[in-house]
Design a protein around this motif. Structure first.
Motif, short mmCIF file in Angstrom:
data_model
loop_
_atom_site.label_atom_id
_atom_site.label_comp_id
_atom_site.label_asym_id
_atom_site.label_seq_id
_atom_site.Cartn_x
_atom_site.Cartn_y
_atom_site.Cartn_z
N LEU A 1 8.73 -13.65 26.87
CA LEU A 1 8.60 -13.05 25.60
C LEU A 1 8.45 -13.92 24.86
N THR A 2 7.43 -14.44 23.99
CA THR A 2 7.76 -14.75 22.82
C THR A 2 7.47 -14.57 21.38
N ASP A 3 7.07 -13.74 21.60
CA ASP A 3 6.71 -12.81 20.10
C ASP A 3 7.11 -11.45 20.07
N LEU A 4 7.01 -10.91 19.55
CA LEU A 4 7.62 -9.71 19.60
C LEU A 4 7.98 -8.73 17.82
N ASP A 5 6.74 -8.23 17.55
CA ASP A 5 6.29 -7.88 15.52
C ASP A 5 5.90 -5.88 16.07
N LEU A 6 7.11 -5.42 15.20
CA LEU A 6 6.25 -3.76 14.85
C LEU A 6 4.93 -4.64 13.92
N GLU A 7 3.66 -4.26 13.75
CA GLU A 7 2.28 -4.50 13.33
C GLU A 7 2.65 -2.97 11.91
N GLY A 8 1.92 -4.46 10.84
CA GLY A 8 2.25 -3.38 9.32
C GLY A 8 3.61 -3.22 9.12
N LEU A 9 4.56 -3.73 9.22
CA LEU A 9 6.41 -3.55 8.87
C LEU A 9 6.17 -5.24 8.00
N ASP A 10 6.28 -5.68 7.46
CA ASP A 10 6.61 -6.48 6.40
C ASP A 10 5.89 -8.00 6.47
N ASP A 11 4.27 -7.30 7.00
CA ASP A 11 3.40 -7.89 7.59
C ASP A 11 2.87 -8.67 5.84
N ASP A 12 2.02 -10.24 6.57
CA ASP A 12 1.51 -10.75 5.27
C ASP A 12 -0.16 -9.72 4.99
N SER A 13 -0.61 -10.40 4.00
CA SER A 13 -1.28 -9.78 3.15
C SER A 13 -3.01 -9.87 4.70
N ASP A 14 -2.71 -11.59 5.21
CA ASP A 14 -4.08 -11.44 6.20
C ASP A 14 -3.87 -11.05 7.45
N GLU A 15 -2.37 -11.18 7.67
CA GLU A 15 -2.36 -10.74 8.96
C GLU A 15 -2.39 -8.95 8.74
N LYS B 1 2.69 0.36 16.00
CA LYS B 1 2.32 -0.51 17.09
C LYS B 1 3.21 -2.14 17.47
N TRP B 2 3.86 -1.80 18.39
CA TRP B 2 4.15 -3.23 19.11
C TRP B 2 3.50 -3.56 19.23
N ILE B 3 3.50 -4.93 19.01
CA ILE B 3 2.70 -6.50 19.27
C ILE B 3 3.43 -7.58 20.17
N ALA B 4 2.86 -7.39 21.09
CA ALA B 4 3.99 -8.66 21.86
C ALA B 4 2.85 -9.86 22.24
N GLU B 5 3.75 -11.10 22.49
CA GLU B 5 2.95 -12.51 22.64
C GLU B 5 3.61 -12.86 23.91
N VAL B 6 3.08 -12.56 25.19
CA VAL B 6 3.59 -12.86 26.83
C VAL B 6 3.44 -14.19 27.33
N VAL B 7 4.12 -15.11 26.92
CA VAL B 7 3.72 -16.77 27.79
C VAL B 7 4.28 -16.84 29.51
N GLU B 8 2.98 -17.25 30.78
CA GLU B 8 3.20 -17.67 31.64
C GLU B 8 3.47 -19.39 31.64
N GLU B 9 3.84 -18.98 32.25
CA GLU B 9 4.82 -20.76 32.68
C GLU B 9 3.88 -22.16 32.21
N ASP B 10 2.64 -22.21 32.54
CA ASP B 10 1.82 -23.15 32.30
C ASP B 10 1.24 -23.14 30.32
N GLY B 11 1.73 -21.66 29.75
CA GLY B 11 1.43 -22.29 28.96
C GLY B 11 0.81 -21.03 27.93
N THR B 12 0.27 -20.98 28.80
CA THR B 12 -1.12 -19.02 28.67
C THR B 12 -0.07 -18.29 28.02
N ALA B 13 -0.86 -17.72 26.70
CA ALA B 13 -0.63 -16.51 26.16
C ALA B 13 -1.42 -15.61 26.12
#
Length: 271
Positions: free
Chosen positions: A112-126, A158-170
């Motif tokens: 895991l490299t990133d986890l956010d609760l969508e819609g909470l303290d998001d920037d306007s573009d996000e 929703k929770w939006i997560a980013e999970v990264v493989e060893e080679d950097g593939t997200a």
């Protein structure tokens, strides 16, 4: 002849005296009664008036001040962001750690490299991209929101997560924050080789896991973790950025050194 007038005079004098004394007694008694009654009635009237003055304002102010006072006072104390946090977090049933574990389980060997609760303290573009129901766009972000729409979960948190493989593939993994179900899991298509290399380097250098970073932050400030992000700070040091929402619905953002596990920055968002 003289006896009778004398007797009459004596009797009338005594009678007059008795009448005068009786009249004086009657006057004194009535005066005492009037004075006593006047004082009693005045005291009772004054007491009743003062009691009425006390009771009436209480009866008129209490219904207006106490019911409307406390809720409106509480609402007035919350900012717009705090109100949004309160409303959104009240609907969330799946905690950050459960969501993170679920997301990692979707990618074999991923971290895991990133986890956010969508819609909470998001920037306007996000916040615009999820709400814009990206089906017309056809970009990568609409695909996660498109799949859950038939079941109706797209409208929930929703929770939006980013999970990264060893080679950097997200990989982006979307998780229903109420049921815990995986809504979508897709590989990021627009990743350059430089992006993959950077993520691979960060994952290999991070000696502190997301669990450890979250514990450090919540040990310092009790609350609910709403965001985790592995990134470099302004000094180019690798840190875990952890957001914690406290009971008063304020947010505290921590930078936790990804190598030492120490807090290097702490900022309270009062908005």
């Amino acid at each position: 002849m003289r006896f009778e007038p004398r007797r009459n005079q004596t009797v009338s004098t005594r009678t007059r005296r008795l009448r005068v004394v009786g009249a004086l007694c009657a006057v004194l008694a009535s005066a005492a009664m009037v004075t006593g009654c006047g004082q009693d009635n005045g005291d009772e009237t004054a007491a009743a008036t003062s009691e009425a003055a006390k009771v009436i304002p209480q009866q008129t102010t209490t219904p207006y001040e106490s019911p409307s006072g406390s809720p409106s006072g509480t609402a007035a104390q919350l900012t717009e962001d705090q109100t949004e946090r309160k409303e959104l977090l009240s609907t969330v049933k799946v905690t950050y750690d459960t969501a993170a574990t679920t997301a990692v389980g979707e990618v074999s060997g991923g971290k895991l490299t990133d986890l956010d609760l969508e819609g909470l303290d998001d920037d306007s573009d996000e916040s615009a991209s999820p709400s814009a129901s990206a089906s017309p766009d056809g970009s990568a972000s609409p695909s996660p929101t498109g799949s859950p729409s038939p079941s109706g979960s797209s409208t929930g948190p929703k929770w939006i997560a980013e999970v990264v493989e060893e080679d950097g593939t997200a990989h982006t993994v979307s998780i229903d924050a109420v049921s815990g179900d995986v809504l979508d899991s897709v590989t990021e298509a627009e990743q350059s080789d430089a992006d993959k290399q950077q993520l691979a380097d960060w994952v290999s250098k991070a000696q502190q896991t997301w669990k450890q970073a979250a514990k450090v932050a919540t040990d310092k400030q009790k609350g609910t973790v709403t965001s985790l992000n592995l990134d470099e700070n302004d000094s180019q040091a690798l840190v875990w950025q952890v957001d914690v929402v406290t009971e008063d619905w304020k947010k505290t953002a921590f930078d936790v050194d990804a190598a030492t596990g120490k807090i290097t920055d702490e900022e309270v968002d009062n908005d």
